[in-house]
Scaffold this motif. Structure first.
Motif, short mmCIF file in Angstrom:
data_model
loop_
_atom_site.label_atom_id
_atom_site.label_comp_id
_atom_site.label_asym_id
_atom_site.label_seq_id
_atom_site.Cartn_x
_atom_site.Cartn_y
_atom_site.Cartn_z
N GLY A 36 5.20 8.35 -3.01
CA GLY A 36 5.95 8.06 -4.24
C GLY A 36 6.96 6.96 -4.10
O GLY A 36 7.85 6.82 -4.93
N ILE A 37 6.86 6.13 -3.07
CA ILE A 37 7.79 5.04 -2.77
C ILE A 37 9.18 5.63 -2.58
O ILE A 37 9.98 5.78 -3.52
CB ILE A 37 7.80 3.94 -3.87
N GLY A 61 9.10 3.41 -7.48
CA GLY A 61 8.48 4.64 -7.93
C GLY A 61 9.25 5.20 -9.10
O GLY A 61 10.46 5.44 -8.99
N GLU A 108 9.24 8.34 -11.38
CA GLU A 108 8.65 9.67 -11.46
C GLU A 108 8.85 10.26 -12.85
O GLU A 108 9.99 10.35 -13.34
CB GLU A 108 9.25 10.59 -10.39
N SER A 129 -0.53 4.52 -10.34
CA SER A 129 0.09 5.84 -10.23
C SER A 129 0.02 6.30 -8.78
O SER A 129 -0.81 5.83 -8.00
CB SER A 129 -0.61 6.85 -11.13
N GLU A 130 0.88 7.25 -8.42
CA GLU A 130 0.96 7.70 -7.04
C GLU A 130 1.55 9.09 -6.99
O GLU A 130 1.98 9.66 -8.01
CB GLU A 130 1.82 6.70 -6.23
N GLY A 131 1.58 9.65 -5.78
CA GLY A 131 2.21 10.93 -5.56
C GLY A 131 1.24 12.09 -5.56
O GLY A 131 0.16 12.03 -6.15
N ILE A 173 3.79 9.66 -10.64
CA ILE A 173 4.72 8.59 -10.27
C ILE A 173 4.09 7.25 -10.62
O ILE A 173 2.98 6.94 -10.18
CB ILE A 173 5.06 8.64 -8.77
N LYS A 229 3.73 3.57 -10.02
CA LYS A 229 3.95 2.73 -8.84
C LYS A 229 3.92 1.26 -9.25
O LYS A 229 2.98 0.81 -9.90
CB LYS A 229 2.87 3.00 -7.79
#
Length: 773
Positions: A560-561, A705, A707, A738-740, A745, A747
């Motif tokens: 999530g950076i 990131g 969130e 997107s991430e996590g 999250i 990105k």
């Protein structure tokens, strides 16, 4: 502008004989040669040497004759292997002399060597010949690119394609049965749509008139001479190949093959740029249209004396009709294929491309956005889709100095044209690159192993760590990602869809102070998270294993950076080293100044790893991966295995890597990335204040990131909203990912060349998308 009429000189053969003897000391048999505006005579001496005696049109500016002579000498000095006429000085040492015609007009008289061979128009030509001709035209252009003359700049010449308006005004001269409407439409399109684009194209001195009667061929159709430089102008470089295409294709049969071969040959020497390819068909057609108009005008003005052009088959209406019917799309696709590019002129529907992809690349296409985007071009911070729409790219970390950076492209192109081989031969580029990388670590890690990707770099670092320590255990963060090889996928839990990590792998808590077990504000936050390594190391011991290494992404991208947590990485490294292991800093995404202030991400944590691994951005997208380590570790590894990568460290990859380092250093991009990151971070914080769905905003330099949560109190993840927001931002023209572990999250990883203006634009687009959410 030279008029549509020719008005050539008319001296007798006896006049030529007298002039040759008086001014050049030449005597011999004379034979008339055809010329459009000038008058030429071939003189062959008793010893067999031949010369062309030239009397220039009285309307020609003497400075233009001087420019032609100077250009011939320039070409011989720059590329002595290009066959062009040699200027013969007069007996007084001058280049030319002024002579007076019986009607009182003054002309320039000079002599050049005669190039033996056959004019191309009388030879049977095949694809290989046309490729050779195309390459020759490009070589001629390259030889002229350093030549300038005031007489050529601003010269107005009827054959100059920029004079399409003059030809359009005379299109009604075309006889009945000629494609008058098509010619007028072609020239009108050029005037309205093409001419305004020419200022963006490469321009220089060009020959301007390489056609089958100005080209001499020798044995085996080898190029024996480029002649008649009377139409030299300063103009867009693409005019040379466009005019050649228009003139060589005088018959409809075989046109596609000739077009492809000429462009392929030209492109092999001077690669055509995208904007040149986009106008090439129109310019080629304009050459044919202009030729027909000029020919018709001159025949109408002097019907009893058909001009030079008509006598030699120029202005073929059948060929024009066929090429006009071919259409811009088909012709441009043909040109693009000849240049080794995608031939698609009309973009295929996205759904069609998606189905094709499923058939050949697997039924589960891993693509961004819904529906996916069909990208065809990149420019700096922008990506451009098949419809021409531009998108601000805040996602792709690979082109770290921007898409298609001209300095990197130039380095790759230049080196590819000279040499590209492996490191079993000695070479300077790879040594220069290795030394510069080592210096950027402060001289702590100076030994380099070259591969082709970050995955391979991490794989080799893992093997080195095992060889050095004799251990088999591997540690990584929860939900980390480090690559696609079998060994490295084992420490990429974010990519493992089924099953669990292998027995020799243990994961440790990522230092997530927003959602993790220890939150921001907790005393000794870094030490608390690092303590989880004790559990992981003990778990390995229970299985009879010790850690060979731990691998850390310095920006914790897939987690999530996560902004650097003071003390965390240092304490983690200490624990692994105390257990007998080494430490890998995966800098594929965090390195090269992305985090601002320091070149490497690990430097933000105040540590020194045993390995630094890089990939993707190292070559700005060119396949390049490197492991940096201590010399003794690399030597120990090479004693145990015959490590070698065929493409690793090749000349072209090293040239790309050096160019990226130069761009970053010369542009002061590490410092500037930090400034832009602070500005963008402040803007994202402001968005958080306006949009409750944003729970947290994090920055690891120029990586962010954002969130999304449904409830800020209980931190309920909002993955569906995240997916929708990403597609809404795409609709606004902003590309993010997107991430996590929860997929909630947003990105953002813009290139280092991102400026404040781009950051402001990204924030505006994101704000609008959030309002629509």
């Amino acid at each position: 502008m030279t008029s549509l009429g020719a008005d050539a000189p008319c001296f007798s053969q006896d006049d030529f004989s007298t002039l040759a003897a008086r001014h050049h000391g030449l005597t011999g048999a004379l034979t008339p040669l055809v010329s459009e505006r000038d008058q030429n005579m071939l003189l062959r001496t008793q010893d067999g040497r031949a010369w062309v005696l030239k009397i220039a049109n009285a309307n020609e500016d003497p400075a233009l004759i001087d420019a032609q002579i100077a250009a011939l000498r320039h070409i011989q000095a720059v590329d002595a292997t290009l066959p062009v006429p040699e200027v013969r000085p007069t007996t007084d040492g001058a280049d030319s002399v002024l002579i007076t015609a019986p009607d009182g007009r003054r002309h320039r008289f000079y002599a050049v060597s005669y190039l033996e061979g056959e004019i191309a128009g009388s030879c049977d030509l095949g694809p290989a010949d046309y490729r050779r001709i195309g390459a020759g035209i490009a070589r001629l252009g390259r030889a002229l690119r350093g030549f300038t003359s005031p007489a050529l700049i601003g010269r107005r010449l009827v054959w100059d394609l920029r004079e399409a308006g003059a030809a359009l005004a005379k299109a009604d001269c075309l006889p009945a049965g000629a494609p008058r409407a098509e010619v007028a439409a072609c020239l009108d399109h050029v005037v309205r749509e093409v001419l305004p684009r020419l200022a963006r194209l490469r321009a220089q001195t060009i020959h301007g008139d390489v056609h089958e009667h100005n080209l001499i061929l020798g044995t085996g159709n080898a190029i024996a001479g480029f002649i008649d430089f009377g139409d030299m102008i300063h103009a867009p470089l693409v005019f040379d190949i466009a005019s050649a295409l228009g003139d060589f294709i005088t018959r409809p049969e075989g046109a596609a093959g000739i077009m492809s071969a000429l462009v392929e040959g030209y492109n092999s020497v001077t690669p055509l740029e995208e904007e040149e390819l986009e106008v090439l068909y129109d310019l080629m057609l304009a050459r044919q249209a202009t030729t027909m108009v000029i020919l018709a005008y001159r025949i109408a003005a002097n019907p009893d004396n058909p001009p030079y052009l008509a006598a030699h088959g120029f202005g073929a209406p059948e060929a024009f009709r066929a090429l006009h019917a071919m259409g811009r799309g088909a012709a441009t696709a043909l040109f693009r294929r000849a240049c080794g590019l995608s031939g698609s002129a009309t973009p295929a529907p996205v759904a069609e491309l998606l189905e094709r992809r499923k058939r050949v690349m697997g039924s589960r296409p891993y693509v961004f956005y819904d529906p996916p985007l069909h990208m065809v071009k990149g420019e700096g911070v922008w990506l451009i889709d098949a419809t021409g729409r531009r998108y601000l790219d805040c996602y792709n970390n690979v082109p770290i100095v921007g898409h298609c950076h001209p300095r990197v492209i130039g380095a790759i192109d230049r080196q590819m044209r000279v040499l590209n081989t492996n490191t079993r031969y000695l070479g300077e580029q790879v040594l220069d690159y290795a030394e510069r990388l080592g210096a950027l670590t402060g001289g702590e890690l100076t030994a380099c192993a070259f591969v082709n990707s970050g995955s391979e770099a991490n794989d080799i670092a893992w093997r080195m760590a095992r060889a050095w320590t004799g251990n088999r255990g591997f540690l990584c963060q929860d939900f980390a990602y480090h690559g696609i090889t079998e060994a490295i996928e084992a420490v990429s839990p974010s990519a493992i869809r089924r099953g669990q990590s292998p027995d020799h792998v243990r994961t440790v808590l990522a230092p997530d102070g927003y959602r993790g077990p220890y939150r921001h504000g907790t005393p000794d936050l870094g030490a608390r998270y690092a303590a989880d390594a004790d559990r992981a190391i003990a778990s390995l011991a229970e299985a009879g294993l010790k850690p060979a290494t731990v691998i850390v992404d310095s920006a914790f991208m897939t987690n999530g950076i996560l902004a650097p947590v003071p003390g965390y990485v240092g304490a983690l490294f200490d624990k692994v080293r105390a257990a007998g292991g080494l430490c890998i800093a995966d800098e594929v995404q965090a390195g090269f100044g992305r985090m601002g202030e320091h070149f490497w991400g690990y430097q933000h944590h105040g540590v020194t790893p045993d390995f630094v691994t890089i990939g993707k951005p190292a070559g700005n997208g060119h396949p390049l991966g490197v492991v940096l380590t201590r010399p003794e570790i690399l030597d120990h590894f090479c004693e145990q295995t015959a490590f070698f990568s065929t493409f690793g460290g090749n000349n072209v990859s090293a040239a790309a890597g050096l160019a990226v380092l130069d761009v970053i250093a010369d542009g002061d991009h590490v410092r500037r990335a930090g400034e832009t990151a602070r500005s963008l971070f402040a803007g994202l914080q402001a968005l958080k204040a306006r949009h409750p769905i944003i729970g947290d905003v994090r920055s690891a330099g120029l990586a962010f990131g954002v969130e999304l949560v449904r409830d800020r109190a209980d931190l309920t993840p909002a993955p569906e909203e995240t997916e929708r927001l990403i597609n809404l931002m795409r609709e606004e023209g902003l590309l993010v990912g997107s991430e996590g572990v929860h997929g909630n999250i947003v990105k953002m990883r813009p290139p280092l060349i991102f400026e404040a203006e781009h950051a402001d634009l990204a924030l505006e687009m994101m704000d609008r998308a959030l309002a629509r959410l």
